[in-house]
Design a protein around this motif. Structure first.
Motif, PDB file in Angstrom:
ATOM      1  N   ALA A  43       0.294  -4.650  -6.928  1.00  0.00           N
ATOM      2  CA  ALA A  43       0.167  -3.304  -6.756  1.00  0.00           C
ATOM      3  C   ALA A  43       0.081  -2.107  -7.187  1.00  0.00           C
ATOM      4  N   ASP A  44      -0.645  -1.436  -6.585  1.00  0.00           N
ATOM      5  CA  ASP A  44      -1.617  -0.892  -7.374  1.00  0.00           C
ATOM      6  C   ASP A  44      -1.130   1.273  -6.697  1.00  0.00           C
ATOM      7  N   LEU A  45      -0.807   1.551  -8.024  1.00  0.00           N
ATOM      8  CA  LEU A  45      -0.645   2.788  -8.232  1.00  0.00           C
ATOM      9  C   LEU A  45      -1.031   3.338  -7.302  1.00  0.00           C
ATOM     10  N   ALA A  46      -2.497   3.836  -7.657  1.00  0.00           N
ATOM     11  CA  ALA A  46      -3.478   4.527  -7.508  1.00  0.00           C
ATOM     12  C   ALA A  46      -3.153   4.418  -5.443  1.00  0.00           C
ATOM     13  N   VAL A  47      -3.521   3.778  -4.789  1.00  0.00           N
ATOM     14  CA  VAL A  47      -3.896   2.966  -3.757  1.00  0.00           C
ATOM     15  C   VAL A  47      -2.382   3.684  -3.335  1.00  0.00           C
ATOM     16  N   ILE A  48      -0.769   3.124  -3.850  1.00  0.00           N
ATOM     17  CA  ILE A  48       1.050   3.441  -3.704  1.00  0.00           C
ATOM     18  C   ILE A  48       0.726   5.372  -3.481  1.00  0.00           C
ATOM     19  N   SER A  49       0.805   5.797  -4.232  1.00  0.00           N
ATOM     20  CA  SER A  49       1.105   7.226  -4.650  1.00  0.00           C
ATOM     21  C   SER A  49      -0.033   8.265  -3.587  1.00  0.00           C
ATOM     22  N   LYS A  50      -0.835   7.184  -2.967  1.00  0.00           N
ATOM     23  CA  LYS A  50      -1.755   8.201  -1.773  1.00  0.00           C
ATOM     24  C   LYS A  50      -1.121   8.002  -0.324  1.00  0.00           C
ATOM     25  N   ALA A  51      -0.486   7.637  -0.598  1.00  0.00           N
ATOM     26  CA  ALA A  51       0.613   7.115   1.353  1.00  0.00           C
ATOM     27  C   ALA A  51       0.873   8.208   1.382  1.00  0.00           C
ATOM     28  N   PRO A  52       0.782   8.474   2.825  1.00  0.00           N
ATOM     29  CA  PRO A  52       2.085   9.339   3.057  1.00  0.00           C
ATOM     30  C   PRO A  52       3.345   9.672   2.487  1.00  0.00           C
ATOM     31  N   THR A  80       0.833  -1.053   0.182  1.00  0.00           N
ATOM     32  CA  THR A  80       0.012   0.190  -0.050  1.00  0.00           C
ATOM     33  C   THR A  80       1.089   1.270  -0.052  1.00  0.00           C
ATOM     34  N   ALA A  81       2.521   1.056  -0.064  1.00  0.00           N
ATOM     35  CA  ALA A  81       3.380   2.009  -0.019  1.00  0.00           C
ATOM     36  C   ALA A  81       4.243   1.852  -0.457  1.00  0.00           C
ATOM     37  N   ALA A  82       5.161   2.804  -1.139  1.00  0.00           N
ATOM     38  CA  ALA A  82       6.482   2.637  -1.439  1.00  0.00           C
ATOM     39  C   ALA A  82       7.136   2.332  -0.235  1.00  0.00           C
ATOM     40  N   SER A  83       7.465   1.476   0.577  1.00  0.00           N
ATOM     41  CA  SER A  83       7.427   2.266   2.109  1.00  0.00           C
ATOM     42  C   SER A  83       9.359   0.680   2.130  1.00  0.00           C
ATOM     43  N   CYS A  84       9.327  -0.455   1.257  1.00  0.00           N
ATOM     44  CA  CYS A  84      10.548  -0.949   2.249  1.00  0.00           C
ATOM     45  C   CYS A  84      10.883  -1.532   0.720  1.00  0.00           C
ATOM     46  N   LEU A 108       2.972  10.195 -11.350  1.00  0.00           N
ATOM     47  CA  LEU A 108       3.171   8.434 -11.244  1.00  0.00           C
ATOM     48  C   LEU A 108       3.565   7.556 -12.158  1.00  0.00           C
ATOM     49  N   ASP A 109       4.364   8.051 -12.561  1.00  0.00           N
ATOM     50  CA  ASP A 109       5.574   7.279 -13.511  1.00  0.00           C
ATOM     51  C   ASP A 109       6.482   6.797 -12.074  1.00  0.00           C
ATOM     52  N   ALA A 110       7.048   8.355 -11.874  1.00  0.00           N
ATOM     53  CA  ALA A 110       8.089   8.031 -11.107  1.00  0.00           C
ATOM     54  C   ALA A 110       7.470   7.386  -9.541  1.00  0.00           C
ATOM     55  N   PHE A 111       6.085   6.970  -9.653  1.00  0.00           N
ATOM     56  CA  PHE A 111       5.805   6.163  -8.087  1.00  0.00           C
ATOM     57  C   PHE A 111       5.849   4.506  -9.249  1.00  0.00           C
ATOM     58  N   GLU A 112       6.235   4.454 -10.082  1.00  0.00           N
ATOM     59  CA  GLU A 112       5.927   3.095 -11.055  1.00  0.00           C
ATOM     60  C   GLU A 112       6.921   2.355 -10.680  1.00  0.00           C
ATOM     61  N   ALA A 113       8.502   3.712 -11.363  1.00  0.00           N
ATOM     62  CA  ALA A 113       9.164   3.604 -11.213  1.00  0.00           C
ATOM     63  C   ALA A 113      10.162   2.672  -9.697  1.00  0.00           C
ATOM     64  N   VAL A 114      10.263   4.060  -8.833  1.00  0.00           N
ATOM     65  CA  VAL A 114      10.136   3.453  -6.995  1.00  0.00           C
ATOM     66  C   VAL A 114       9.948   1.843  -6.695  1.00  0.00           C
ATOM     67  N   THR A 115       8.671   1.536  -7.338  1.00  0.00           N
ATOM     68  CA  THR A 115       7.533   0.604  -7.020  1.00  0.00           C
ATOM     69  C   THR A 115       8.716  -0.595  -7.680  1.00  0.00           C
ATOM     70  N   TYR A 116       8.943  -0.486  -8.176  1.00  0.00           N
ATOM     71  CA  TYR A 116       9.609  -1.504  -9.507  1.00  0.00           C
ATOM     72  C   TYR A 116      11.090  -1.445  -8.735  1.00  0.00           C
ATOM     73  N   GLY A 117      11.670  -0.453  -8.803  1.00  0.00           N
ATOM     74  CA  GLY A 117      12.636  -0.848  -7.867  1.00  0.00           C
ATOM     75  C   GLY A 117      12.766  -1.629  -6.684  1.00  0.00           C
ATOM     76  N   LEU A 118      11.689  -1.145  -5.618  1.00  0.00           N
ATOM     77  CA  LEU A 118      11.623  -2.054  -4.292  1.00  0.00           C
ATOM     78  C   LEU A 118      11.123  -3.668  -4.570  1.00  0.00           C
ATOM     79  N   VAL A 119      10.511  -3.842  -5.863  1.00  0.00           N
ATOM     80  CA  VAL A 119      10.279  -5.274  -6.072  1.00  0.00           C
ATOM     81  C   VAL A 119      11.573  -5.719  -6.706  1.00  0.00           C
ATOM     82  N   MET A 120      12.131  -4.912  -7.765  1.00  0.00           N
ATOM     83  CA  MET A 120      13.268  -6.056  -8.509  1.00  0.00           C
ATOM     84  C   MET A 120      14.630  -5.951  -6.795  1.00  0.00           C
ATOM     85  N   SER A 121      14.032  -5.342  -5.618  1.00  0.00           N
ATOM     86  CA  SER A 121      15.053  -5.631  -4.924  1.00  0.00           C
ATOM     87  C   SER A 121      14.923  -7.244  -4.202  1.00  0.00           C
TER      88      SER A 121
END
Length: 417
Positions: A161-170, A128-132, A229-242
């Protein structure tokens, strides 16, 4: 974005076979609207136990919450991935549950992945967030009997990973995820330096995936501040690939080095350290990365360390007991009684030093990392995470004892300046 994780499994150029549990990762706007479709694609049609905490339950709109045989909503107050929270979930888990779904942060994910492993159930990750960076990992960062440990566990069969949810996280949650990822620069350097000194195997494919994931986040992180939103996608992608890189490795070696050990020792709070921090894991790792980058670059200023090296000396167990205290000492002793530093000699370290200096030179400087975290409004110093600045040297000296993993921070014990 669809990531077919199966492409990363199988026999690698490094000569080893990498096993993948995760089959598919979806990173899309409104991905949760197609949740049933994606699970059916993976053959996950059984009854679902969906686990949230109260914050993540509120973060997902009712119409997007996965259909469930059972929902478990945890109290976020004082919630940790530990023996108590996992016991609570396991006690509530219905016998008809065939799939476990983690909806939320790294803590919720570590709790669910541990419980899924205990019950041999597949689990699905819904960040629900790009937090870890642990969403796709097969290890769980747990605090067990007060001691921070990384336990082998279960990777998700699928990530949605739903970017509409992730992008609204604190925003502080995104900053935490970025802090966790910046630590890969020093973790990868520790891995390379261990190879230089001891010949430890380094898989170039895993190394490249982790480095590329970290660079991707470095390039896109600040753009999330303006809601790109593209940045949130890129950051989430990086976290998933890690997480995929860790899964390929079978442990956290490519993702966790001296910087994570600083975070872990603060989280374990040994009596001799005398600190407590409520900061998020990624926030502590981000600060730890600044400390480690500064220290490694300082050490690399020495061209020749031959006359400053001393032979390996085992850790004084009486000191270890005094520092960690009665509760944590058994775990600390088990972690350190077969010290990985014993394989290092002054001669090996001196011979490897020129190569190690080149490795350190590739680590972003403290100033570079500081500016990135500053642009995110992230925590950047010990005081920010509730740790007095005067504890800096004690953290540098004692943090390697939290994990028996060879890092330059651990090798500092053989260096007398």
């Amino acid at each position: 974005m669809r990531i077919d994780s199966n492409q990363y499994g199988g026999v690698c150029a490094c000569g080893k076979e990498h096993r993948m549990e995760t089959g598919l990762c979806i990173i899309e706007q409104d991905a949760l609207c197609r949740f049933d479709e994606y699970l059916a694609e993976m053959g996950l049609t059984g009854g679902r136990c969906v686990v949230y905490d109260e914050h993540t339950y509120a973060a997902v709109p009712p119409e997007k919450r996965p259909k469930a045989l059972q929902e478990i909503v945890l109290d976020p107050e004082g919630l940790h991935a530990d023996e108590f929270s996992t016991a609570r979930v396991l006690a509530q888990l219905k016998s008809g549950a065939e799939v476990m779904v983690a909806v939320g942060s790294g803590t919720v994910h570590d709790i669910v992945r541990y419980c899924a492993a205990e019950r041999t159930l597949p689990f699905v990750s819904v960040p629900t967030a790009a937090s870890c960076d642990g969403f796709c990992s097969n290890v769980a960062a747990m605090t067990w009997e007060g001691y921070k440990k990384t336990l082998s566990s279960r990777a998700p069969v699928m990530v949605v990973a739903d970017l509409a949810v992730i992008s609204k996280a604190p925003s502080f949650l995104v900053a935490s995820g970025v802090g966790d990822m910046l630590g890969k620069y020093t973790a990868l350097a520790d891995w390379q330096m261990s190879r230089a000194v001891t010949g430890e195997a380094v898989c170039p494919t895993i190394f490249r995936i982790m480095k590329d994931a970290t660079d991707c986040i470095m390039e896109n992180a600040v753009k999330t501040v303006r809601g790109d939103l593209d940045a949130f996608e890129a950051v989430t992608y990086g976290l998933v690939m890690s997480g995929i890189a860790m899964q390929m490795m079978g442990n956290s070696r490519p993702a966790s080095g001296g910087e994570h050990h600083i975070s872990h020792i603060i989280e374990s709070a040994p009596v001799g350290l005398g600190v407590h921090s409520d900061a998020l894991h990624g926030e502590k790792v981000g600060v730890g990365t600044l400390l480690v980058s500064r220290e490694y670059h300082r050490l690399a200023e020495m061209e020749d360390i031959s006359d400053k090296l001393v032979p390996f000396t085992p850790i004084d167990m009486s000191w270890l007991e005094e520092f960690f205290g009665e509760k944590l000492y058994p775990s600390a002793r088990a972690e350190n009684e077969h010290d990985c530093l014993a394989q290092v000699t002054p001669e090996k370290l001196a011979a490897a030093w020129p190569e190690m200096r080149k490795i350190i030179a590739a680590i972003p400087t403290e100033e570079t990392l500081y500016k990135l975290l500053e642009g995110l409004g992230a925590k950047r110093c010990l005081e920010d995470i509730g740790v007095p600045e005067e504890k800096r040297q004690l953290l540098l000296d004692t943090s390697p004892m939290i994990r028996n993993r060879l890092t330059l921070m651990r090798m500092r014990r053989m260096l007398r300046e």
